[in-house]
Design a protein around this motif. Structure first.
Motif, PDB file in Angstrom:
ATOM      1  N   ASP A   1       0.534  -0.863   0.201  1.00  0.00           N
ATOM      2  CA  ASP A   1       0.076   0.126  -0.386  1.00  0.00           C
ATOM      3  C   ASP A   1       0.724   1.298  -0.116  1.00  0.00           C
ATOM      4  O   ASP A   1       2.229   1.663   0.817  1.00  0.00           O
TER       5      ASP A   1
ATOM      6  N   ASN B   1      -1.735   4.046  -5.729  1.00  0.00           N
ATOM      7  CA  ASN B   1      -2.297   3.081  -4.097  1.00  0.00           C
ATOM      8  C   ASN B   1      -1.454   2.329  -3.891  1.00  0.00           C
ATOM      9  O   ASN B   1      -1.445   2.457  -2.434  1.00  0.00           O
ATOM     10  N   VAL B   2      -0.691   1.980  -5.131  1.00  0.00           N
ATOM     11  CA  VAL B   2       0.232   1.238  -4.688  1.00  0.00           C
ATOM     12  C   VAL B   2       1.574   1.085  -4.946  1.00  0.00           C
ATOM     13  O   VAL B   2       1.699   2.118  -5.328  1.00  0.00           O
TER      14      VAL B   2
END
Lengths: 158, 363
Positions: free
Chosen positions: B186, B285-286
């Motif tokens: 993450d 997001n990652v």
């Protein structure tokens, strides 16, 4: 009518050989002698329901389904008390069934997981073709920007 | 809200906990047949439930795979039309023959290997040995138990200053190195620098590592700040940076929004005990890695790269762009003839090769 002895006296009456009509004729109507002759070989059609001789693959599949079905039948509701087994046999039977179903369930889970694992990298990531094209376009545009800026020609940005 | 997967207790679980204090079969209680029948029935229901869940998951996976494939196909056709637009003849006096496309390469006359994924022309590869992963005849992949993958996120900008206690081991990273799955983390948002360290196996059968390949994830979003190695015997905390100035996306400090890259280690690195990579985590997001390879690659001793102006204009001069342009590439023989440029790649060391990423031609 005597029950007879299966395979010798026959089910269709005393003195009549036990012959199952479905097993004596091939789908082409040739009398089967238990050996495949050329005509019978040429008549074999994969997946033909009337075919007498199944392929090895079909045979294995059928054995697997028979085993699976038998295992399910073992889990049907019936009265174990009158099935002629000792108490300990029932528990042994239960353990074996649970083990068998657990193993086959785990195997199918594992198969799914492996498929997902081995394909997720390939499916999600851009292919070499896409990578090469994106990089090519980026390089060419970057070069043209550099050319324009170097020659003080900033029309392109206006 | 999909809550089909939330149920975690099963009917058959009630039958598992039989103790001497709470026997399932006891005098005056249910008959053993009754207990067994109820157990079977509970088991059947549980297995049916699990099978249903498995089918739902499999169908979901199929849908996602199909959707991704179809969407990628339509994006690819859009990209191809873009590519043909940048290849049109321009009025400018200089042309860049980049190595991501065969548009400017005379593929018939070229004997050098042009890798379009990495955008590099090198000498033909004679042999390639993966130093992290071993594959057997059945396609099973193995890594040495000494291989360790650890990661960290931090605001500290230099790998020398980040203490080892900040790193966390992650077996998923080892699965990524085996190319079994993606390694995804993450985005922490609080930090924007990601660190990855790979402790490599102790021995390479005498082969020195000379090629490092990295596929960042998401491609073209994550920036590679730097790549480092620790030579065997170097004091702890001593890291040497790998030259990245010739790799695509280099903007003067980092490889901005990098795709897959292939970096070359110097020939005098005989053994490496650790590899370190630092990323600038993007807006996604990652952050993660699709694949990392550390290889021993051997090259042929000579080959020819021929690039051309596809519109037939005469070329007056050519400038080579790539690794060690001032030292290695400047020593290569370059010949212009009408609309073509012939570059003779040579090496005296089987583990090094000239690396050309582009040829700027004056037309």
């Amino acid at each position: 009518m005597s029950l007879g002895n299966k395979g010798t006296a026959g089910l269709f009456g005393a003195g009549v050989p036990s012959v199952n009509p479905d097993e004596t004729l091939t789908n082409s109507g040739v009398l089967a002698d238990g050996l495949l002759d050329n005509q019978e070989i040429s008549n074999l059609v994969e997946g033909d329901l009337g075919q007498r001789f199944m392929t090895l693959k079909t045979y294995i599949q059928s054995r697997i389904s028979i085993r699976d079905t038998a295992s399910l039948v073992g889990m049907q509701r019936f009265n174990h008390r009158f099935s002629g087994h000792r108490e300990s046999h029932k528990f042994l039977y239960t353990i074996q069934k649970v083990l068998l179903d657990g193993v086959s369930f785990y195997k199918s889970m594992r198969l799914q997981e492996n498929t997902l694992k081995s394909s997720e990298v390939v499916d999600i990531y851009p292919t070499d073709t896409e990578i090469a094209i994106i990089s090519h376009v980026m390089e060419q545009i970057r070069f043209k920007e550099w050319l324009l800026l170097r020659s003080d020609n900033i029309r392109w940005f206006v | 809200m999909d809550n089909r997967f939330e149920r975690t207790s099963f009917q058959s679980a009630d039958f598992q906990a039989e103790t001497s204090e709470t026997p399932k079969i006891k005098a005056g209680g249910s008959s053993s047949s009754d207990v067994l029948n109820r157990y079977f029935s509970a088991l059947s229901q549980d297995i049916s439930l699990q099978s249903t869940r498995l089918n739902i998951l499999a169908r979901r996976a199929d849908r996602i795979a199909l959707g991704a494939t179809e969407q990628a196909g339509s994006l690819l056709s859009a990209l191809q039309s873009l590519s043909s637009r940048v290849d049109t003849a321009s009025g400018y006096g200089e042309v860049l023959a980049d190595m991501h496309s065969s548009f400017y390469v005379d593929t018939g006359a070229t004997t050098a290997t042009v890798n379009q994924r990495f955008g590099q022309a090198t000498l033909p590869i004679v042999s390639e040995t993966d130093l992290l992963v071993t594959e057997d005849a059945y396609g099973n992949k193995y890594v040495s138990p000494e291989l360790e993958f650890s990661w960290a996120t931090s605001d500290i900008t230099s790998i020398q200053s980040l203490p080892f206690s900040e790193y966390r081991y992650d077996p998923d990273g080892v699965a990524m190195i085996k190319n079994d799955q993606l390694w995804i983390m993450d985005n922490p948002h609080s930090h924007n620098i990601g660190y990855v360290r790979i402790k490599v196996p102790l021995h390479y059968r005498g082969l020195s590592p000379n090629v490092l390949e990295i596929w960042p994830f998401p491609a073209f979003d994550l920036s590679i700040r730097a790549m480092w190695y620790r030579k065997i015997g170097d004091p702890y905390g001593t890291w040497t940076q790998i030259d990245q100035r010739y790799l695509p996306g280099y903007n003067g400090s980092v490889l901005a929004k990098a795709g897959p890259i292939r970096a070359f280690l110097p020939a005098n690195v005989e053994g490496v005990s650790e590899i370190g990579i630092t990323f600038t985590i993007g807006s996604s997001n990652v952050w993660g890695i699709k694949q990392i390879n550390l290889k021993h690659v051997e090259f042929e001793s000579s080959a020819v790269l021929v690039v051309q102006d596809p519109y037939g204009r005469n070329i007056s001069s050519a400038l080579l762009r790539g690794k060690d342009a001032a030292t290695t590439l400047s020593g290569l023989s370059v010949t212009n003839s009408s609309n073509q440029v012939q570059i003779n790649l040579t090496t005296t060391n089987t583990i090094t090769s000239p690396v050309i990423t582009g040829v700027i031609m004056r037309v």
